[in-house]
Scaffold this active site. Sequence first.
Site, PDB file in Angstrom:
ATOM      1  N   HIS A  91     -22.406  51.250 114.830  1.00 32.45           N
ATOM      2  CA  HIS A  91     -23.214  50.849 113.676  1.00 32.45           C
ATOM      3  C   HIS A  91     -23.961  49.562 113.997  1.00 32.45           C
ATOM      4  CE1 HIS A  91     -24.325  50.923 109.424  1.00 32.45           C
ATOM      5  NE2 HIS A  91     -24.379  49.615 109.560  1.00 32.45           N
ATOM      6  N   ASP A 170     -20.711  51.767  97.246  1.00 34.78           N
ATOM      7  CA  ASP A 170     -21.625  51.032  98.125  1.00 34.78           C
ATOM      8  C   ASP A 170     -23.056  51.500  97.933  1.00 34.78           C
ATOM      9  OD1 ASP A 170     -22.327  49.232 100.339  1.00 34.78           O
ATOM     10  OD2 ASP A 170     -22.936  51.122 101.262  1.00 34.78           O
ATOM     11  N   ARG A 177     -28.259  45.230  95.503  1.00 36.53           N
ATOM     12  CA  ARG A 177     -28.400  44.004  96.305  1.00 36.53           C
ATOM     13  C   ARG A 177     -29.803  43.878  96.867  1.00 36.53           C
ATOM     14  NH1 ARG A 177     -24.476  45.111 100.640  1.00 36.53           N
ATOM     15  NH2 ARG A 177     -25.245  43.199 101.562  1.00 36.53           N
ATOM     16  N   SER A 192     -19.674  46.493 102.854  1.00 30.95           N
ATOM     17  CA  SER A 192     -20.596  47.625 102.725  1.00 30.95           C
ATOM     18  C   SER A 192     -20.512  48.508 103.980  1.00 30.95           C
ATOM     19  CB  SER A 192     -22.021  47.080 102.539  1.00 30.95           C
ATOM     20  OG  SER A 192     -22.991  48.056 102.801  1.00 30.95           O
ATOM     21  N   LYS A 196     -17.987  52.340 104.531  1.00 31.64           N
ATOM     22  CA  LYS A 196     -18.551  53.633 104.932  1.00 31.64           C
ATOM     23  C   LYS A 196     -17.906  54.124 106.227  1.00 31.64           C
ATOM     24  CE  LYS A 196     -22.586  51.745 104.438  1.00 31.64           C
ATOM     25  NZ  LYS A 196     -23.880  51.196 104.118  1.00 31.64           N
TER      26      LYS A 196
END
Length: 435
Positions: A91, A170, A177, A192, A196
């Site tokens: 990620h 999220d 946000r 966040s 996930k």
Amino acid sequence: MTEAFDAVEVIRRKRDGERLAPEQIDWVIDAYTRGVVAEEQMSALAMAVFLNGMERGEIARWTRAMIASGERLDFSPILGPGGKVATADKHSTGGVGDKITLPLAPLVAVYGVAVPQLSGRGLGHTGGTLDKLESIPGWRAELSHAEVLEMLGGIGAVICAAGAGLAPADKKLYALRDVTATVESIPLIASSIMSKKIAEGTDSLVLDVKVGSGAFMKDEERARELARVMVELGEEAGVRTSALLTEMSVPLGASVGNAIEVEESVEVLAGGGPGDVVELTVALAREMLAASGIGEDPAEALADGRAMDVYRRMIRAQGGNPDAALPTARESHQVLAPSDGVLSRLDALAVGTASWRLGAGRARKEDAVQAGAGVRLHAKPGDRVARGQPLMTLLTDTPERFPRAVEALEEGFTVTEGDSADVERRLILDRLSAE
Ligand code: URA
């Protein structure tokens, strides 16, 4: 239903710099997902967290509550004897020209590791993997869980949209946000991303934490802290997690946009492409393989075409034609070097903003992106340039966008007099893990 807490009291507590009780955190996330805590109340709480922070224990609880808001995936049917060795995921915290997922997922899959890349679309100046792949004619991002498992068990890699059931808290909170200036918060980013990834159920995770003007974290110390928090959250949840801190003050590669980034990824898969894209792809692949107990050198499968074969199968399995011509922009505009010298600075945020304004990104979630829009870079920092030489080509279908894109680039690069400039770029700044 009688509610266990009062949203105003939870907001007041964080506003006053106090620690939230674990039960308050569980309640506020659940009640927000159910629509009981209103958007304006969650905005106030997000801002209080942004300003006053959260302790590690609060972040861990917040992350767990976001995981519990939805489903958890299970990849075990494809693992074990005769199946895949393990699942590994990567990620990135978001950058400019960051197309690494495209060559990386098929590259790691070559070695028998299953790579589930559940990705998102771009918002703001950073690009989104799905927007890039959607420029391939026929390619489809939405897959059922059964299709994801079939691709992982067969081809070994899949890049697709994360389903609505994964960490729905999220999904709501991230959108909120984005419009309340509360994105760049370590507790909120860490929870966040990790909610996930933990809900997805990968065995291991490699984080590419970006540092610099084009990243959410502009300075190295804050990026390091974000990486540390995320590694801890992953390890606590039983996900082997490591992080590379990587430089993001200059765009990655020579293309920033959608179709043009796919084109560059294919060059990398064909054994060519820009050096920085290749270096980061191989470094992240090495981390993912090591986390899965494999010590082989991934550079080989990039050079000999094995990763390309997996990529082509992956695109076809999602309805895409890897041989189809990619869409091109109808209009172009060149940005020229103002003087002779060396390009000493090319700012990632400026290039990302220009690409976004050209139509490669979206201002609101529901906007469509232009597949052909973006910025081609003809010089990178350290290159000698002559007055009048094209430094960049701006691409769009809607030429009325050029002036605003040019404006974004006005302070975005510097040409320094002379033959050389001190622009040495260290791409990988550090590595963090639990060991
Ligand atoms: N990416 C995410 O998924 N969440 C954030 O908060 C920032 C980047």
